[in-house]
Write a protein that holds these residues in place. Structure first.
Motif, PDB file in Angstrom:
ATOM      1  N   ARG A  30     -25.438 -27.043  61.074  1.00  0.00           N
ATOM      2  CA  ARG A  30     -26.881 -26.837  61.095  1.00  0.00           C
ATOM      3  C   ARG A  30     -27.417 -27.025  62.510  1.00  0.00           C
ATOM      4  NH1 ARG A  30     -29.013 -29.431  55.367  1.00  0.00           N
ATOM      5  NH2 ARG A  30     -27.181 -28.783  54.133  1.00  0.00           N
ATOM      6  N   PRO A  31     -27.855 -25.936  63.136  1.00  0.00           N
ATOM      7  CA  PRO A  31     -28.406 -26.050  64.494  1.00  0.00           C
ATOM      8  C   PRO A  31     -29.847 -26.551  64.463  1.00  0.00           C
ATOM      9  CG  PRO A  31     -28.421 -23.776  63.797  1.00  0.00           C
ATOM     10  CD  PRO A  31     -27.763 -24.552  62.687  1.00  0.00           C
ATOM     11  N   GLU A  32     -30.225 -27.272  65.529  1.00  0.00           N
ATOM     12  CA  GLU A  32     -31.605 -27.699  65.770  1.00  0.00           C
ATOM     13  C   GLU A  32     -32.203 -28.451  64.581  1.00  0.00           C
ATOM     14  OE1 GLU A  32     -33.711 -24.174  67.033  1.00  0.00           O
ATOM     15  OE2 GLU A  32     -33.021 -24.473  69.087  1.00  0.00           O
ATOM     16  N   ASP A  33     -31.463 -29.447  64.112  1.00  0.00           N
ATOM     17  CA  ASP A  33     -31.986 -30.298  63.045  1.00  0.00           C
ATOM     18  C   ASP A  33     -32.936 -31.332  63.652  1.00  0.00           C
ATOM     19  OD1 ASP A  33     -31.441 -31.060  60.088  1.00  0.00           O
ATOM     20  OD2 ASP A  33     -31.399 -32.968  61.155  1.00  0.00           O
ATOM     21  N   TYR A  34     -33.999 -31.656  62.957  1.00  0.00           N
ATOM     22  CA  TYR A  34     -35.002 -32.560  63.507  1.00  0.00           C
ATOM     23  C   TYR A  34     -34.584 -34.027  63.386  1.00  0.00           C
ATOM     24  CZ  TYR A  34     -38.497 -29.027  64.435  1.00  0.00           C
ATOM     25  OH  TYR A  34     -39.170 -27.953  64.964  1.00  0.00           O
ATOM     26  N   VAL A  35     -34.969 -34.791  64.416  1.00  0.00           N
ATOM     27  CA  VAL A  35     -34.761 -36.229  64.439  1.00  0.00           C
ATOM     28  C   VAL A  35     -36.091 -36.897  64.132  1.00  0.00           C
ATOM     29  CG1 VAL A  35     -34.036 -38.192  65.865  1.00  0.00           C
ATOM     30  CG2 VAL A  35     -33.035 -35.940  66.235  1.00  0.00           C
ATOM     31  N   PRO A  36     -36.100 -37.987  63.363  1.00  0.00           N
ATOM     32  CA  PRO A  36     -37.351 -38.704  63.143  1.00  0.00           C
ATOM     33  C   PRO A  36     -38.000 -39.111  64.469  1.00  0.00           C
ATOM     34  CG  PRO A  36     -35.655 -39.491  61.651  1.00  0.00           C
ATOM     35  CD  PRO A  36     -34.978 -38.551  62.602  1.00  0.00           C
ATOM     36  N   GLU A  37     -39.295 -39.262  64.455  1.00  0.00           N
ATOM     37  CA  GLU A  37     -40.055 -39.542  65.678  1.00  0.00           C
ATOM     38  C   GLU A  37     -39.541 -40.799  66.356  1.00  0.00           C
ATOM     39  OE1 GLU A  37     -44.664 -40.607  66.643  1.00  0.00           O
ATOM     40  OE2 GLU A  37     -44.257 -38.818  65.443  1.00  0.00           O
ATOM     41  N   TYR A  38     -39.394 -40.718  67.671  1.00  0.00           N
ATOM     42  CA  TYR A  38     -38.928 -41.851  68.473  1.00  0.00           C
ATOM     43  C   TYR A  38     -39.788 -41.953  69.721  1.00  0.00           C
ATOM     44  CZ  TYR A  38     -36.057 -44.618  71.657  1.00  0.00           C
ATOM     45  OH  TYR A  38     -35.615 -45.560  72.551  1.00  0.00           O
ATOM     46  N   ALA A  39     -40.326 -43.157  69.958  1.00  0.00           N
ATOM     47  CA  ALA A  39     -41.159 -43.415  71.139  1.00  0.00           C
ATOM     48  C   ALA A  39     -42.316 -42.428  71.246  1.00  0.00           C
ATOM     49  CB  ALA A  39     -40.310 -43.393  72.411  1.00  0.00           C
ATOM     50  N   GLY A  40     -42.896 -42.095  70.112  1.00  0.00           N
ATOM     51  CA  GLY A  40     -44.081 -41.249  70.117  1.00  0.00           C
ATOM     52  C   GLY A  40     -43.815 -39.771  70.210  1.00  0.00           C
ATOM     53  N   SER A  41     -42.561 -39.372  70.169  1.00  0.00           N
ATOM     54  CA  SER A  41     -42.265 -37.938  70.281  1.00  0.00           C
ATOM     55  C   SER A  41     -41.212 -37.557  69.256  1.00  0.00           C
ATOM     56  CB  SER A  41     -41.758 -37.585  71.687  1.00  0.00           C
ATOM     57  OG  SER A  41     -40.547 -38.251  71.961  1.00  0.00           O
ATOM     58  N   LYS A  42     -41.218 -36.294  68.889  1.00  0.00           N
ATOM     59  CA  LYS A  42     -40.271 -35.766  67.924  1.00  0.00           C
ATOM     60  C   LYS A  42     -39.389 -34.735  68.616  1.00  0.00           C
ATOM     61  CE  LYS A  42     -40.173 -34.398  63.050  1.00  0.00           C
ATOM     62  NZ  LYS A  42     -41.004 -34.017  61.892  1.00  0.00           N
ATOM     63  N   SER A  43     -38.099 -34.764  68.364  1.00  0.00           N
ATOM     64  CA  SER A  43     -37.192 -33.838  69.030  1.00  0.00           C
ATOM     65  C   SER A  43     -36.167 -33.331  68.022  1.00  0.00           C
ATOM     66  CB  SER A  43     -36.483 -34.523  70.207  1.00  0.00           C
ATOM     67  OG  SER A  43     -35.699 -35.599  69.740  1.00  0.00           O
ATOM     68  N   ARG A  44     -35.256 -32.503  68.521  1.00  0.00           N
ATOM     69  CA  ARG A  44     -34.252 -31.902  67.664  1.00  0.00           C
ATOM     70  C   ARG A  44     -32.863 -32.154  68.221  1.00  0.00           C
ATOM     71  NH1 ARG A  44     -36.611 -25.858  67.458  1.00  0.00           N
ATOM     72  NH2 ARG A  44     -36.569 -26.288  69.691  1.00  0.00           N
ATOM     73  N   VAL A  45     -31.912 -32.378  67.323  1.00  0.00           N
ATOM     74  CA  VAL A  45     -30.517 -32.454  67.751  1.00  0.00           C
ATOM     75  C   VAL A  45     -29.990 -31.026  67.857  1.00  0.00           C
ATOM     76  CG1 VAL A  45     -30.253 -34.643  66.548  1.00  0.00           C
ATOM     77  CG2 VAL A  45     -29.536 -32.541  65.430  1.00  0.00           C
ATOM     78  N   ASP A  46     -28.919 -30.862  68.635  1.00  0.00           N
ATOM     79  CA  ASP A  46     -28.367 -29.516  68.798  1.00  0.00           C
ATOM     80  C   ASP A  46     -27.665 -29.050  67.529  1.00  0.00           C
ATOM     81  OD1 ASP A  46     -29.337 -29.180  71.365  1.00  0.00           O
ATOM     82  OD2 ASP A  46     -27.593 -30.138  72.275  1.00  0.00           O
ATOM     83  N   PHE A  47     -26.785 -29.898  66.974  1.00  0.00           N
ATOM     84  CA  PHE A  47     -26.048 -29.503  65.775  1.00  0.00           C
ATOM     85  C   PHE A  47     -25.849 -30.706  64.863  1.00  0.00           C
ATOM     86  CE2 PHE A  47     -24.563 -26.729  69.209  1.00  0.00           C
ATOM     87  CZ  PHE A  47     -24.955 -25.503  68.696  1.00  0.00           C
ATOM     88  N   LEU A  48     -25.936 -30.454  63.580  1.00  0.00           N
ATOM     89  CA  LEU A  48     -25.647 -31.462  62.573  1.00  0.00           C
ATOM     90  C   LEU A  48     -24.562 -30.930  61.652  1.00  0.00           C
ATOM     91  CD1 LEU A  48     -26.145 -34.032  60.851  1.00  0.00           C
ATOM     92  CD2 LEU A  48     -27.921 -32.718  59.640  1.00  0.00           C
ATOM     93  N   LEU A  49     -23.469 -31.673  61.539  1.00  0.00           N
ATOM     94  CA  LEU A  49     -22.454 -31.390  60.533  1.00  0.00           C
ATOM     95  C   LEU A  49     -22.789 -32.287  59.350  1.00  0.00           C
ATOM     96  CD1 LEU A  49     -19.263 -31.398  62.811  1.00  0.00           C
ATOM     97  CD2 LEU A  49     -20.840 -29.516  62.329  1.00  0.00           C
ATOM     98  N   LYS A  50     -23.530 -31.736  58.408  1.00  0.00           N
ATOM     99  CA  LYS A  50     -24.133 -32.568  57.373  1.00  0.00           C
ATOM    100  C   LYS A  50     -23.099 -33.242  56.477  1.00  0.00           C
ATOM    101  CE  LYS A  50     -27.796 -32.710  53.916  1.00  0.00           C
ATOM    102  NZ  LYS A  50     -28.492 -33.838  54.580  1.00  0.00           N
TER     103      LYS A  50
END
Length: 276
Positions: A180-200
């Motif tokens: 899964r590309p560009e899976d979201y990460v929970p908000e950290y330090a006031g910002s939300k970002s995405r991981v490159d790949f998730l092998l669920k």
């Protein structure tokens, strides 16, 4: 580390070619340099409880010559060898490859497997991480035929981080079913970002980076520290793999950066692989 030990075994097997025939000094020196680099890195990575056994396989003793002896004098002829007595059961070499290099190296490899299993725990995670590590380490070799194509075909070049991500994405799909590309990460330090790949299914997050102008060793290190803190909160992240492609060798001491950040961080298993 385990894959590298297999390469060292092949290199060492070619030193003692036949009685009275040994490889050139340059090849012996190459083996010595490669082994010592591997040995030092392995000791840095091994938990203290494994280090004594690992050292013993290198150092040996007066009556048990091991890898140190092989590297110091691979061309010495055994004082017990008698060319006129074919029934005498003594090796031609004073420090034969099978007994003083291959055997101890296999023991060192087993120690590495035991330590890795303790770090990663039981199950298939160890195999998945090993596969991803090999993919990362061999990434430059994977690119080589694409960049030097036959029949005057234009090269497939890697120009930026997005190109690296696309290539990694394709490789992952060969070995894993649910990438899964560009899976979201929970908000950290006031910002939300995405991981490159998730092998669920495997619960492995993969972050891909490529060095460039303004993104050298210190900047990559800072980004990785932030990534590690951020991914601790990802519900599907049991392990984080960060792959850094550094074609211009902006990272001068890649082993130091790998060693500093690889390990457990508050329960999160982190693996850093840098390919140049």
């Amino acid at each position: 580390m385990i894959n590298k030990s297999q390469e060292l075994e092949v290199m060492a097997s070619k030193i003692q070619i036949a009685p009275n025939q040994i490889s050139p000094r340059s090849e012996i020196d190459t083996l010595i340099s490669a082994y010592h680099e591997w040995y030092a890195l392995a000791l840095d990575l091994l938990p203290e409880e494994y280090q004594k056994r690992f050292r013993e396989e290198f150092e040996g003793g007066i009556f048990t010559p091991k890898i140190r002896n092989f590297l110091q004098a691979p061309g010495d002829v055994s004082v017990l060898y008698d060319p006129n007595n074919k029934d005498l059961l003594f090796d031609y070499w004073q420090h034969p490859f099978e007994r003083t290099f291959r055997g101890p190296l296999l023991n060192q490899r087993q120690i590495l497997v035991e330590a890795r299993q303790k770090l990663e725990g039981p199950g298939s995670l160890s195999e998945d991480i090993s596969l991803i590590e090999q993919m990362c380490r061999k990434f430059p070799e994977f690119l080589s035929p694409l960049q030097d194509r036959l029949r005057d075909r234009p090269p497939l070049t890697i120009d930026d981080e997005y190109d690296v991500q696309d290539a990694v994405h394709g490789l992952l799909r060969i070995f894993f079913d649910d990438v899964r590309p560009e899976d979201y990460v929970p908000e950290y330090a006031g910002s939300k970002s995405r991981v490159d790949f998730l092998l669920k299914a495997e619960r492995i997050v993969i972050e891909v980076k490529m060095t460039r102008r303004g993104l050298g060793a210190s900047e990559v290190g800072e980004q990785l520290i932030t990534d590690i803190a951020r991914y601790k909160s990802h519900p599907d992240c049991g392990a984080l793999v960060a792959f850094v492609y550094d074609p211009d060798r902006k990272i001068k001491n890649k082993r130091a950066l790998e060693n500093d950040l690889t390990g457990r961080h508050d329960g999160l298993r982190v693996y850093i692989y840098i390919a140049q």
